[in-house]
Each structure stands twice: as C-alpha cells, then as structure tokens.
Design an enzyme around this catalytic site. Structure first.
Site, mmCIF file in Angstrom:
data_model
loop_
_atom_site.group_PDB
_atom_site.id
_atom_site.type_symbol
_atom_site.label_atom_id
_atom_site.label_comp_id
_atom_site.label_asym_id
_atom_site.label_seq_id
_atom_site.Cartn_x
_atom_site.Cartn_y
_atom_site.Cartn_z
ATOM 1 N N HIS A 1 -48.481 -2.339 -61.351
ATOM 2 C CA HIS A 1 -49.229 -3.387 -62.048
ATOM 3 C C HIS A 1 -50.678 -2.994 -62.165
ATOM 4 O O HIS A 1 -51.182 -2.152 -61.421
ATOM 5 C CB HIS A 1 -49.116 -4.724 -61.301
ATOM 6 C CG HIS A 1 -49.628 -4.681 -59.900
ATOM 7 N ND1 HIS A 1 -48.875 -4.187 -58.849
ATOM 8 C CD2 HIS A 1 -50.814 -5.053 -59.348
ATOM 9 C CE1 HIS A 1 -49.563 -4.261 -57.727
ATOM 10 N NE2 HIS A 1 -50.761 -4.780 -57.996
ATOM 11 N N CYS B 1 -55.743 -8.240 -52.561
ATOM 12 C CA CYS B 1 -55.497 -6.840 -52.884
ATOM 13 C C CYS B 1 -56.430 -6.450 -54.022
ATOM 14 O O CYS B 1 -57.075 -7.316 -54.624
ATOM 15 C CB CYS B 1 -54.039 -6.600 -53.251
ATOM 16 S SG CYS B 1 -53.519 -7.333 -54.815
#
Length: 662
Positions: A65, A177
């Site tokens: 991603h 993250c």
C-alpha cells in the site's frame, strides 16, 4: 462516493510469483479502471513503501500500500494466489493480497473505510470467506463489508458483561505506521482482540491518515499502563507521562499483542514509569496537521512556536556549513577575500588566496539558501509537502525585496496559511491526485508572491533595516542589556525553544553581517557555552555534592561546553532544576553582558573555542566565558550546599551512582 473495489479489481487466480509482479498485475487493473494515471510512477511509490517495512502479515496476508500522486481516487484491488507470494511475513508466503492505493490528498471518509478493511483482516472468519469465494462480484462485496458479520463488542463492554471479580487491568494504546493506512488499524484490532481474550479494558488511539481522535484525558488518567505500537513518532506524548510504557514497533502490535499486554502488566506491577522524551511532533499540540485534522488542545502560541522551530531546525545545517566555510576563508585569506573574483574565472591551485576565495564563495552560496529554507520549512511544518514550493518562493522573494530574515519568517507563515486554506476547499475526486503537485503549489505561490512583492515585502524590509541600524548603533548600557537578555534565553532551557529563538536571532544576522549582528552572535555563543562548563567545573571543585554518574557527566561536559553544545548541562538541570537552572542563567547573563560590553564579534555560527581565531577581541571573549562560568559554578555549589542541614551529613556515594544519606 465511488466504490473502493469492484469485480474488475478482483483477481481470484493471481499467477504472479513475486510481490513486485503481484503489485504490477493488480495495479494494471487500477490503471484500466482509470484510478491510477501512471503505472510505473505508482509502482515506484509502492516499492518505496515496501522498502520501509515488509507488508506481509501472519495468516497468509500481503498488504502492499502507499499514498501516491498518481492515484485519482482511493482504490483497493484484491488478488488470491494459489502458489503463495513472499511479502516478508514470519509465517511464510501470502495467498491473499490487497493492494491499497490512496491519493496524496485522500479525504477522511475513504481512508476510514480502508482502515475498516485493515481491522477486518484480523478476523479469521473474514479471511476464510475470501479463500472460499469463487465469484469476483461476491468477493468484491465481501471486501466492501456488504457481507459483514455481527459487530465485535468493545473491550469495555466485554469486560462489563463478564462476571465481576476484581477491578480490570486498564490499558491505553497508540498505533501508527508511516502511511497510516493499514498497519495502524491492524495493530489496533489485534490489540483489542488480545485484550478481550484476557479480560483487559483497552482503548486505542489510531494515529492514521484520516487524522486521529484523541483519547479522553479521563481514560488516560485511569489507565494502568500504556502501549505504543508505532513506526512514526507518537503525537502529543506528554499526555501519557507518569505511566508504565511499552514502546515497540507497529508489527509487534499486530503479531504479538498478548505479549505486549503481558509486558505492560508486569511493568505496572513493578511500578515502572516510562520516560517521555522528545518534543511533540508537528501535528501534535493541537495544531492542524498535514492531514488537515484540526487539533483540539494547545493554543496558537504553541503552534506558532512549532512552525518556527521547524524552519529553524532545517536552516541550522546551512548556517553551520556556510558560516564555518566563510570563517575558514577569512582565517586563510583575510576579510578582503569576500571581494575576490569568482573562482570559476580565476583559480590558481597553488595559491592560498584562491582556496580561501573558493571556501568563501561556497559558504556564501550556502548562506544564500538561509531565508528560502527557513520560509520553506516553516510552511512545511504547517501544511506538509504541498507548502514547500510556495514557502521557498516566498523566501526567495523576501531576498529580492531585501526583507531578509524577518521576511522569510513572514513568507513561511503566509505560504503555510495559503496552502491550509486551499486544502479546505472540496474538489472533485478526479482532481485530488493533481492537487498537491500542481494546483496547490501553483495557487499558493501566486498568493504568496503577490503578498510579498506588493503588500508586505517593503514594510518588512523597512523593519529589517531599522533592526539592523539599531543593532549597529548599540553601545554602552543598551548593548549590555541585550547581552543579558540573550544570555538568559540561551541558558533557560538549554536547547529548547527559548534557546533556539535566541540562536535563530543571532544566525539570522549572519546572512547579511554587520558589526552589530556579529556582536550578537558572539554573545549568544559565549552564553551558550557557560552551562556545561559550569557543571563540569562544579563537579570538579565540589565532588561530594554530586553522584558518581553526575561526576562522569561532568567530565564529558568539559568537551561539550568548549564545543558550544549547551545541551551538555541538561542531565544536571533535569536532576536538580531549581538549583541548576537559576545558576546557569545568572552566569549566562553575565557572559552575554560582558561579551557585548567588550565589543567581541564572531563570524562563525558554531564551533566554541575551536573558532577563537575568528573572534574579534578573543582574549576578552574567553574572559567573559570564564567569568560567567565561575559565577554559575559558585551559585550552584552554594545552592546545593544549602540543602544540607546540621543534622544531615554530606551525601555519600554507594558506588551505584546514587547519593544516599551518610
């Protein structure tokens, strides 16, 4: 809202054998659907994200991603592999691959849906259904959540429903993250599931791309321990001060949640308290972060300080490199080297003057970036990457209109404000991909350029000139008072905001040096050397007042102080702030005042005693530092000695580094 995934974005027979081939295959479907504009550019962004941290998860899942400027609308593609693809998960290859593509300026609604998917990937029933599905249409519906099962109970509800025995163990957690799309929410779901299994009450704050909703202060206050599962800085860390903290990476939150909760319980039982270190990051303290999430805590003054410190922190390396190069050129070739011909036209290898001219011209080139870099990164601190271009443009215009350092400050704030205003405008989904790379920089640069050229540039230039004239005209008591103020600021927080403001004020004057600005630079560096030197001297002359650890720090403080690293005194200030900070402030004020009174000058922005040959009135300069150091040493020794009463003996050292009663 367009659907995140359709049947065209599902491949139930993914034949790729590597993660790059899998990403290319699924990305090709996104291109065909008109959701990705540049296949190779998008894959480069995917690879860059993959290089930060593997995206394989236990249970046969791969989630490549990224956020990319080549994505027009948030999109999800799903592939199922029969042979398995290695995404770096500890338990082996992945057979379920989810390629998540988010635009650089994705809106909160889409990112919330993506985060919901990330949470459901932790549900074994959901992944089992995907492995069994044979129809792409049904698989897409399943991923969209249209076949979702019963909601999972909140951990608080689950504990409340259980038979009441003892007070449950309470934990607060933060997950984050680098991209804030997948791992952030998977770690949250994994921790919540482990907490339910153990009967633990757990509340999670997900600091993701869609912003973050702060945990209730009452919830944090009631918590027995804290878990940080993160790969980027936790925002607003100070909220968790005084609690046991388990600090780990986001993958540990996904793969080892039960172990983290058990570790948190052990720390709480031992009474350990986590040490909260480092300032809140740019999106904390209540400011508007790059994601547009408007903070609810803090105030304008706190946010403004954060913006300005962002610019100063990026400017300092240019100051240090450029200033030292110029100072070295003066040491080799004298001050007249500044008017030498360009070395591109005249350079003699064996001539010292040519080398001096080379160093001077390189340093001058580096100094030419000071104001644009300051403005650019103030804007960046306010509104992230889209603000860099208008910030740099505004800084360059500030130089053009002779607005100098003050013009750079204003240009950076204007650029950040312009970008933040444009980001609030709702645009069509098809335009979101080009907003951060084209539309926002273009419009904001026009706005900032207009304001700096036509509206505020000249008034700021007049103010800058007035400030320069004032500095040049300082003499007698006025110069001494300025030296006192600068000395107090340099020594109050020793590397903190006030220290940085004083230092930025000094180095800003080096961009266009005048006699007054060179005096300011000398006073600032002299005062900044005092705190560590004073602590080093105090630990030498009165060893019994300090622990063994402090005495060891004192030996290192000699070098740190001589090098103008004020932070060398921080361990002493942290251990005994009420005695150390007033003492070093008094010494710094004396040194700053004496340096200004002696008329000392300095052309280098850093270096301590190692640039003494470049200091005007060097012997008087060293005298000023020595007197201030002596004042601080005497005060700290007296104040530390006063805490001893006749009934108590001097603190003894038991060999562990901790002072104990004799």
């Amino acid at each position: 809202m367009s659907e995140l995934i359709t049947a065209d974005l599902v491949d139930l027979d993914l034949s790729a054998g590597t993660k790059s081939a899998a990403a290319r295959s699924l990305a090709g479907r996104m291109v065909a659907a008109g959701r990705v504009t540049d296949l190779d550019g998008f894959l480069a962004d995917v690879a860059a994200r993959e290089a930060q941290m593997p995206t394989g998860l236990d249970g046969g899942i791969g989630i490549p991603h990224c956020r990319s400027e080549h994505v027009t609308t948030p999109t999800l593609a799903f592939g199922r592999s029969t042979r398995g693809i290695d995404f770096g998960a500890p338990d082996g290859p992945a057979d379920l691959v989810f390629l998540i593509a988010a635009p650089a300026g994705a809106d909160d609604d889409h990112l919330t849906i993506l985060s919901g998917l990330a949470r459901r990937l932790m549900d074994p029933g959901f992944t089992a259904a995907l492995r069994a599905e044979t129809d792409p249409v049904a698989a897409a519906a399943l991923v969209r959540g249209e076949e979702a099962g019963a909601p999972v109970a909140d951990t608080e509800d689950a504990v409340a429903a259980a038979p009441e025995t003892t007070e449950p163990f309470r934990v607060v957690a933060v997950t984050s993250c680098p991209t804030g799309i997948a791992h952030t929410y998977m770690a949250a779901e994994s921790l919540e599931a482990a907490a339910r299994a153990q009967g633990v009450v757990l509340h999670v704050e997900t600091q993701g791309s869609a912003g973050f909703e702060r945990l209730d202060p009452a919830v944090i206050a009631a918590a027995d321990a804290v878990i940080w599962a993160h790969d980027v800085d936790v925002r607003e860390k100070a909220r968790f001060a005084g609690k046991p903290v388990v600090d780990t990476g986001v993958k540990a939150g996904i793969n080892r949640p039960a172990e983290l909760i058990a570790e948190a319980r052990r720390k709480a039982e031992r009474g350990e308290v986590g040490r909260i270190s480092g300032p809140d990051d740019e999106t904390g303290a209540g400011q508007d972060g790059p994601d547009g999430q408007e903070g609810t805590s803090g105030n304008f003054g706190v946010r403004l300080r954060t913006y300005l410190m962002s610019g100063v922190s990026y400017m300092v390396p240019f100051v240090a490199a450029g200033g030292l190069l110029i100072a070295l050129s003066f040491a080799i070739g004298g001050y007249e080297i500044a008017s030498a011909k360009s070395v591109a036209d005249h350079f003699v290898w064996g001539e010292a003057a040519s080398w001096a001219a080379l160093l001077n011209q390189i340093g001058t080139a580096a100094f030419g970036f000071l104001v644009p870099v300051l403005a650019g990164y103030i804007a960046y601190g306010m509104a992230d990457r889209p603000a860099l271009v208008p910030g740099f443009v505004g800084g360059a215009v500030a130089l053009t209109v002779d607005a100098g350092f003050l013009g750079g400050l204003v240009a950076g704030l204007l650029a950040g404000a312009a970008v933040m205003a444009i980001q609030r405008v709702k645009v069509r989904p098809t335009l979101r991909g080009i907003m951060p790379v084209l539309v926002i920089p273009l419009l904001a640069s026009i706005a900032v350029g207009f304001l700096m050229f036509i509206v505020v540039g000249k008034p700021i230039a007049s103010l800058q000139n007035a400030l320069t004239d004032w500095l040049n005209g300082l003499s007698g008591s006025n110069a001494v008072i300025l030296g006192v103020v600068l000395g107090l600021m340099m020594c109050f927080d020793m590397g903190g905001p006030l220290n940085k403001v004083a230092y930025a004020f000094a180095v800003g004057g080096l961009a266009d040096p005048t006699p007054g600005s060179l005096k300011v630079m000398a006073a600032v560096m002299a005062a900044g050397m005092v705190p560590p030197l004073a602590m080093a001297l105090a630990t030498t002359v009165r060893r019994g007042l300090f622990t063994r650890t402090e005495r060891e720090n004192g030996r290192a403080a000699w070098v740190l102080g001589a090098s103008f690293i004020t932070e060398g005194a921080i361990p002493f200030a942290a251990a005994d702030p009420l005695r150390v900070i007033p003492s070093v402030m008094a010494g710094g004020a004396v040194t700053g005042a004496l340096s200004m009174a002696f008329g000392c000058t300095l052309r280098a922005p850093h270096g301590g005693v190692f640039v003494v040959p470049l200091i005007g009135e060097p012997f008087l300069y060293l005298l000023a530092v020595a007197v201030g150091t002596a004042v601080s040493t005497a005060l700290v020794v007296v104040l530390k000695g006063m805490r001893r009463t006749p009934a108590s003996a001097a603190p003894a050292d038991d060999g562990s580094g901790v002072a104990v009663a004799a």
